[in-house]
Write an enzyme that holds these catalytic residues in place. Structure first.
Site, short mmCIF file in Angstrom:
data_model
loop_
_atom_site.label_atom_id
_atom_site.label_comp_id
_atom_site.label_asym_id
_atom_site.label_seq_id
_atom_site.Cartn_x
_atom_site.Cartn_y
_atom_site.Cartn_z
CB SER A 128 -0.84 -0.05 1.27
OG SER A 128 -1.31 1.23 1.60
CB THR A 130 -0.12 3.01 4.32
OG1 THR A 130 0.09 1.63 4.08
CG2 THR A 130 -1.57 3.35 4.18
CE1 TYR A 153 -3.82 -2.41 5.59
CE2 TYR A 153 -3.30 -0.12 5.09
CZ TYR A 153 -3.61 -1.40 4.67
OH TYR A 153 -3.69 -1.66 3.33
CE LYS A 157 -1.29 -4.34 3.62
NZ LYS A 157 -1.54 -5.65 3.08
#
Ligand code: UDP
Length: 332
Positions: A128, A130, A153, A157
């Site tokens: 992601s 992110t 989260y 990743k």
């Protein structure tokens, strides 16, 4: 001719189900493992309907090493794994970080161990944007550093990409920007059981009357109109990026890389709402609320690496993404 078997963890999910269709259409045999924890069997049925074929499905949790072992015993022709299975709600990860570390990292650890045992050497990982945190330079390219993640989260990743980097496997991490829309049949889509947290599904719920109104989280950012800016990528384009990555990894002797999967264009929250209203000829009730914790002000991709190396380009329009998202919501 015998088809190449591809294990798709989380294949019943939003992006996973769209990827099944692309895999089948290109002559691969997808095999699903999914515990249906945040999706529905309807997505597998929808994918089967689209491709007019049955898809092999194992229902269990990817952190279950014994069952994963059994799967690899039974399915002994797997050439590559596309690993989608993970929890994905940013806000929930802030409240329950352990759940995210245990599941997202735990499932990858099991998978890497079993892949090594069964000599399956290719993994495509659902990453992601992110991982970049709040980037210094826009558009952000793959060479940007991993800055502090905005949520547990995001940390999972980052950690998963690092774990994959350390093992002796061919790997491609695909760093998704913001997936939106549905397959043009609208037979598959986002079946997350929980209340949606993402912008477009929330707009659709307001449009359909499931919610009376919604909030724009902040309009005092330093962006074009004060609202946050994201890069919205049609889920069918995103699914096709997995296919491009798969073809590439199976053709490569040794590869370890990552690609951004976005359109390369920033769109503000206000612009998304305005455009949704225009193309679907509806009014969305919204008000301006406070900023949401953990939100990055502005992020959009530099996608030239995957353009140049894999010849992948986004081709679907934002209009079709918002139209199919709305049809999917109405059909639910
Ligand atoms: N957003 C919003 N109202 C909502 C949901 C989202 O204003 O009800 C904004 C959110 O603050 C972010 C953008 O929409 O700027 C995209 O959020 P989403 O949760 O879809 O994806 P994210 O970029 O956080 O992964």
């Amino acid at each position: 001719m015998k088809k190449t078997d591809i294990l798709v963890t989380g294949g019943a999910g939003y992006i996973g189900s769209h990827t099944l269709v692309e895999l089948h259409n290109s002559g691969y045999r997808p095999i699903i493992v999914d515990n249906l924890s945040n999706t529905s069997l309807e997505n597998i049925k929808g994918a089967e309907n689209i491709i007019k074929n049955k898809i092999t499905f194992y229902e269990f949790d990817c952190t279950d090493e014994d069952q994963m072992n059994e799967l690899f015993e039974l399915e002994n022709n797997i050439e590559a794994v596309i690993h989608f299975a993970a929890f994905k709600a940013v806000e929930e990860s802030v409240r329950e970080p352990k759940k995210y570390y245990d599941n997202n990292i735990g499932s990858l650890e099991v998978l890497l161990k079993i892949m090594k045992k069964y000599d399956v050497n290719n993994i495509i990982f659902s990453s992601s944007c992110t991982v970049y945190g709040s980037p210094d330079i826009l558009p952000v390219s793959e060479s940007a550093p991993f800055k502090k993640a905005e949520s547990p989260y995001g940390e999972t990743k980052q950690l998963c990409e690092k774990l994959i980097d350390e093992v002796d496997l061919n790997s491609i991490s695909l760093r998704y920007f913001n997936p939106v829309g549905s397959h043009d049949t609208c037979l598959i889509g986002d079946c997350s059981a929980d209340k949606p947290n993402n912008l477009v599904p929330i707009i659709c719920e307001v449009a359909g009357g499931k919610r009376n109104t919604m909030q724009i989280f902040g309009n005092d950012y330093k962006t074009i109109d004060g609202t946050c800016v994201r890069d919205y990528i049609h889920v069918v384009d995103l699914a096709k990026a997995h296919l491009a990555a798969l073809n590439h990894i199976l053709d490569s002797k040794k590869i370890k890389t990552a690609y951004n999967i976005g359109v390369g264009k920033g769109v503000s929250v206000q612009e998304v709402i305005d455009f949704f209203e225009k193309i679907n000829d509806l009014k969305i009730s919204y008000k301006i609320g406070p900023r949401r914790a953990g939100d990055v002000e502005e992020i959009y991709s530099d996608n030239t690496k995957i353009n140049n190396e894999l010849n992948w380009f986004p081709v679907m329009s934002f209009e079709s993404a918002l139209k199919t998202a709305w049809i999917w919501e109405k059909n639910k």
